[in-house]
Design a protein around this motif. Sequence first.
Motif, mmCIF file in Angstrom:
data_model
loop_
_atom_site.group_PDB
_atom_site.id
_atom_site.type_symbol
_atom_site.label_atom_id
_atom_site.label_comp_id
_atom_site.label_asym_id
_atom_site.label_seq_id
_atom_site.Cartn_x
_atom_site.Cartn_y
_atom_site.Cartn_z
ATOM 1 N N ASP A 168 0.835 -1.211 0.000
ATOM 2 C CA ASP A 168 0.000 0.000 0.000
ATOM 3 C C ASP A 168 0.872 1.265 0.000
ATOM 4 N N TYR A 169 1.738 1.295 0.982
ATOM 5 C CA TYR A 169 2.551 2.491 1.202
ATOM 6 C C TYR A 169 3.521 2.706 0.034
ATOM 7 N N ALA A 170 4.078 1.588 -0.481
ATOM 8 C CA ALA A 170 5.011 1.694 -1.607
ATOM 9 C C ALA A 170 4.320 2.333 -2.814
ATOM 10 N N VAL A 171 3.086 1.914 -3.082
ATOM 11 C CA VAL A 171 2.363 2.442 -4.253
ATOM 12 C C VAL A 171 1.924 3.883 -3.989
ATOM 13 N N GLU A 172 1.358 4.110 -2.806
ATOM 14 C CA GLU A 172 0.868 5.455 -2.482
ATOM 15 C C GLU A 172 2.003 6.481 -2.521
ATOM 16 N N SER A 173 3.191 6.103 -2.074
ATOM 17 C CA SER A 173 4.293 7.071 -2.037
ATOM 18 C C SER A 173 4.811 7.383 -3.438
ATOM 19 N N MET A 174 4.412 6.569 -4.441
ATOM 20 C CA MET A 174 4.733 6.903 -5.833
ATOM 21 C C MET A 174 3.644 7.789 -6.449
ATOM 22 N N GLY A 175 2.622 8.157 -5.671
ATOM 23 C CA GLY A 175 1.570 9.052 -6.161
ATOM 24 C C GLY A 175 0.492 8.352 -6.961
ATOM 25 N N LYS A 176 0.460 7.025 -6.879
ATOM 26 C CA LYS A 176 -0.476 6.253 -7.700
ATOM 27 C C LYS A 176 -1.731 5.877 -6.905
ATOM 28 N N ILE A 177 -2.716 5.361 -7.648
ATOM 29 C CA ILE A 177 -3.957 4.889 -7.025
ATOM 30 C C ILE A 177 -3.701 3.524 -6.418
ATOM 31 N N PHE A 178 -4.101 3.345 -5.156
ATOM 32 C CA PHE A 178 -3.973 2.036 -4.518
ATOM 33 C C PHE A 178 -5.256 1.695 -3.768
ATOM 34 N N LEU A 179 -5.790 0.512 -4.051
ATOM 35 C CA LEU A 179 -6.927 -0.012 -3.291
ATOM 36 C C LEU A 179 -6.565 -1.370 -2.726
ATOM 37 N N CYS A 180 -7.010 -1.612 -1.500
ATOM 38 C CA CYS A 180 -6.861 -2.917 -0.879
ATOM 39 C C CYS A 180 -8.259 -3.481 -0.639
ATOM 40 N N ALA A 181 -8.504 -4.677 -1.162
ATOM 41 C CA ALA A 181 -9.794 -5.328 -0.936
ATOM 42 C C ALA A 181 -9.616 -6.392 0.142
ATOM 43 N N GLU A 182 -10.594 -6.481 1.014
ATOM 44 C CA GLU A 182 -10.644 -7.569 2.004
ATOM 45 C C GLU A 182 -12.002 -8.222 1.792
ATOM 46 N N LEU A 183 -11.996 -9.378 1.182
ATOM 47 C CA LEU A 183 -13.268 -9.935 0.706
ATOM 48 C C LEU A 183 -13.509 -11.306 1.307
ATOM 49 N N GLY A 184 -13.909 -11.298 2.577
ATOM 50 C CA GLY A 184 -14.237 -12.575 3.210
ATOM 51 C C GLY A 184 -13.178 -12.998 4.197
ATOM 52 N N GLY A 185 -12.915 -14.288 4.284
ATOM 53 C CA GLY A 185 -11.900 -14.772 5.212
ATOM 54 C C GLY A 185 -12.281 -16.079 5.845
ATOM 55 N N ALA A 186 -11.687 -16.316 7.026
ATOM 56 C CA ALA A 186 -11.874 -17.548 7.789
ATOM 57 C C ALA A 186 -11.467 -18.776 6.975
#
Length: 349
Positions: free
Chosen positions: A197-215
């Motif tokens: 996340d931080y690596a992409v954001e610090s390059m000024g780019k769009i970053f999304l993280c999805a958390e879709l479910g689990g267990a």
Amino acid sequence: MSLQNSPVQTGVDFERNGKQIDYLRIPHSRNDSAWGGLMVPIVVVKNGTGPTLLLVGGNHGGEYEGPVALNKLVQRLQPEAVQGRVIILPALNLPAVLAGRRLSPIDGKDMNRVFPGRANGTATEIIAHYVHEAILPLSDAVVDLHAGGYSLDLAPYISMHYLDDPQQMAATRATLEAFQAPYALIMEEFSGEGLLDYAVESMGKIFLCAELGGAGRLSADTLRHTEVGVDNVLKHLGIVEGEIESCTDRGLPPMQLMEVPDPENYHTVLTPGVYESFYEIGDRVARDQPLGQVHALQYPGRAPLPVVAQRSGLLLGRRGPGFVEVGDTVALIGRAKEPAGSADSAQLR
Ligand SMILES: [Zn+2]
């Protein structure tokens, strides 16, 4: 790009039109294969000029929606339908993915804690370094597909961080809203070191993280949310044509915009035992009320230790397995995002 020290080899030509299905080969010398290598799958689908979207699955093992949705995307995405470039890494930390474990069994590392990686590091660090140096610079936007793994069960959400740059924030927010998962979270990052996340954001780019479910499950619903979300981002960026498919188009309530403004939204246990949650994912919870309690099974006469809500809101995540150790996170609470400029949202920043 400082790739001269990277030992990674690939047959992929990122500038070639068409669909290429290939590997990143990471040297991996071991007892039964002196000159062995890890073969991390990489797919590039390119046609003409346009934006580049990087799609990542398997940053952790034990999280199945991303790798499966991306393998299905690889099957159906044809270069003729693309304007621009899609780079797909469906199993980024391959040894962890194949082991079904969060961390790599080879070096014990969490891929999402080692960015920007090291060219002469361990296997996990070498993969991260290659992504950081060779692939992120080519990308305009990155979507990193996670789930809760075996230890957490999470509401299906797409998330972004609060960003200092207003333009980057607006572009990221628009992409977040295009994803159309049941929940969308805007979060403060409390420990960004080593994250993709931080690596992409610090390059000024769009970053999304999805958390879709689990267990440790792969459910039909969460896989569908993942596939629709990825398609929606491709459409939003203009890489493929078509209308965004909203939550209401799928017969769901409208996407709920939530925020996780501070570390108090995470709840930790201070005693080992079995955690009994009083609530299910998506339930409304109230501050100072018990969320659940920890039972010490071998001491039936001992009262269970309550876990008290530090915030009011919706339960967005909870512990997956019953057993907990001291320091485990058992609950994540989010709150509905207030309209910009309200007294409440001003207080949060
Ligand atoms: Zn993950």
